[in-house]
Design an enzyme around this catalytic site. Structure first.
Site, mmCIF file in Angstrom:
data_model
loop_
_atom_site.group_PDB
_atom_site.id
_atom_site.type_symbol
_atom_site.label_atom_id
_atom_site.label_comp_id
_atom_site.label_asym_id
_atom_site.label_seq_id
_atom_site.Cartn_x
_atom_site.Cartn_y
_atom_site.Cartn_z
ATOM 1 N N LYS A 119 13.578 28.730 7.014
ATOM 2 C CA LYS A 119 14.890 28.222 7.438
ATOM 3 C C LYS A 119 14.804 26.723 7.754
ATOM 4 C CE LYS A 119 13.850 29.968 12.111
ATOM 5 N NZ LYS A 119 14.030 31.092 13.031
ATOM 6 N N TYR A 126 15.318 -1.963 25.311
ATOM 7 C CA TYR A 126 16.561 -1.688 26.054
ATOM 8 C C TYR A 126 16.293 -1.347 27.515
ATOM 9 C CZ TYR A 126 19.516 -1.430 21.861
ATOM 10 O OH TYR A 126 20.222 -1.710 20.723
ATOM 11 N N MET A 158 17.325 3.394 18.184
ATOM 12 C CA MET A 158 17.799 4.216 17.074
ATOM 13 C C MET A 158 16.890 4.088 15.847
ATOM 14 S SD MET A 158 21.336 4.042 14.910
ATOM 15 C CE MET A 158 22.433 4.372 16.256
#
Ligand SMILES: *Cc1c(COP(=O)(O)O)cnc(C)c1O
Length: 383
Positions: free
Chosen positions: A50, A268, A321
């Site tokens: 899966k 950050y 990100m």
């Protein structure tokens, strides 16, 4: 299987690469197949593929394991079942999510077997499938999918309904298989044995990867390993000592190398302040690539590691990100464009998952789409 030569080792435009060792994957399957047959009672070793085969690409996974002798595959959704059917005409394919309403015909046309989880599914299948085989899932403690035990007993009494059904497999699923000392495993085993006695000629399947390592009684007629095939930890204790071969290596490339002065911050939120003058490499690969943000580092709580040129080096600051920072102070010859191992043969996925407060499964199934995919040996070292 030397598919590696078809694919370039190096794609100049990709910022990261995912190396998938299909030989190791097949070896892991053979290892589990042999393990469940050690006692002389035959047990079929199926494979769970899966979620795009836990991220390693479902068509490659199915071809590899069917060449090794695997005959039965489990997926979550019917759409995943179609992908398996398209690359393997003979495979037995079970759909763990069960029968979707109104879809019996499509399961049958594509020879997909639902794992029937509820009375509604059972009735719908009995009315439409003309005795086409399906699995029956009886819940013994997960409370996720499957009939309650009392409903399984009632089903067994309903001779008219039973007469319209062909069960090719009876399954249940362990809640605490990764902890062999948990008392829940023995309870689920004995509940399942009671249920199996009601369906005497139906093959029985209890174990995922973890169950396989809980001893012979858990093997029964068929096992359904997933994570262990992909090199992940089946038991909690495998996080430190894993008998499976690593199958996946994930690497990001260095975009920039910079000097950071003592007491300056990185990334950050200025979340981490370096204690000494440092050489920091900014590496392509961030949470958009499935590198879980929780792996990052702060001044107070240190984060995960990466591996480059024989050195295990710490992440510095938060994961962004598209990139992360690593401290390469003291590592010789590091240069822009070099590959950094994020997990793989030198840095176990379990160790990384531990730093991210998650499990191996989440890292594997979350791998993003931006990596160049290479099928071949994992190789020794990044650089
Ligand atoms: C996902 C799944 C498996 C495979 O589990 P692993 O822990 O990855 O080995 C087996 N059985 C069922 C019902 C599943 O949902």
């Amino acid at each position: 299987m030397s598919s590696s030569c078809e694919y370039p080792k190096f794609n100049p435009l990709s910022c990261g690469r995912l190396t998938i060792d299909l030989e190791a994957y097949a070896d892991n399957w053979r290892f589990l197949r042999d393990k469940v047959n050690e006692d002389g009672n035959p047990t079929e070793c199926a494979a769970v593929v899966k979620a795009d085969a836990y991220g390693i690409t479902v068509d490659k996974a199915v071809k590899t394991l069917s060449n090794a002798g695997c005959k039965t595959f489990f997926v979550a959704t019917p759409e995943e079942g179609l992908l398996v059917r398209n690359c393997h005409a003979e495979a037995i394919i079970y759909i763990l999510n069960g029968l979707l309403p109104g879809c019996s015909d499509q399961y049958i046309i594509n020879t997909l077997r639902p794992v029937l989880n509820t009375k509604h599914e059972i009735i719908e299948w009995s009315e439409n499938a003309n005795g086409y085989p399906a699995a029956l899932h009886v819940d013994t403690g997960m409370n996720r999918l499957g009939l309650r035990e009392e409903d399984a007993r009632a089903l067994c009494e309903d001779k008219t309904l039973i007469a319209k059904l062909t069960f090719s497999l009876l399954i249940t699923h362990l809640a605490c298989g990764d902890s062999p000392r948990s008392l829940m495993n023995g309870c689920q085993l004995s509940s399942f044995q009671d249920i199996c006695a009601l369906f005497p000629n139906v093959p029985r399947s209890l174990s995922n990867s973890a169950g396989i390592f809980n001893g012979q009684a858990f093997h029964m007629d068929l096992v359904r390993p997933g994570i262990a095939l992909y090199g992940g930890a089946a038991l909690n204790e495998h996080a430190r000592d894993n008998p499976m071969k690593p199958v996946v290596k994930v690497e990001g490339r260095i975009l920039q190398i910079r000097n950071v002065k003592k007491h300056e911050s990185v990334g950050y939120g200025a979340a981490e302040i370096v204690e000494t003058d440092s050489i920091i490499a900014t590496v392509a690969g961030g949470y958009a690539d499935g590198y879980i943000r929780h792996s990052g580092s702060t001044t107070k709580i240190k984060g995960a590691y990466a591996f480059i040129k024989g050195h295990k080096v710490p992440l510095v600051g938060r994961v962004s990100m598209d990139m992360m920072a690593i401290d390469v102070t003291g590592v010789p010859d590091v240069k822009r464009g070099d590959y950094v191992e994020l997990f793989g043969p030198n840095l176990s996925i379990s160790e990384l998952a531990g730093h991210a407060k998650t499990i191996d499964y989440e890292f594997l199934t979350g791998l993003g789409k931006r990596y160049a995919r290479i099928y071949g040996p994992l190789g020794e070292e990044s650089g």
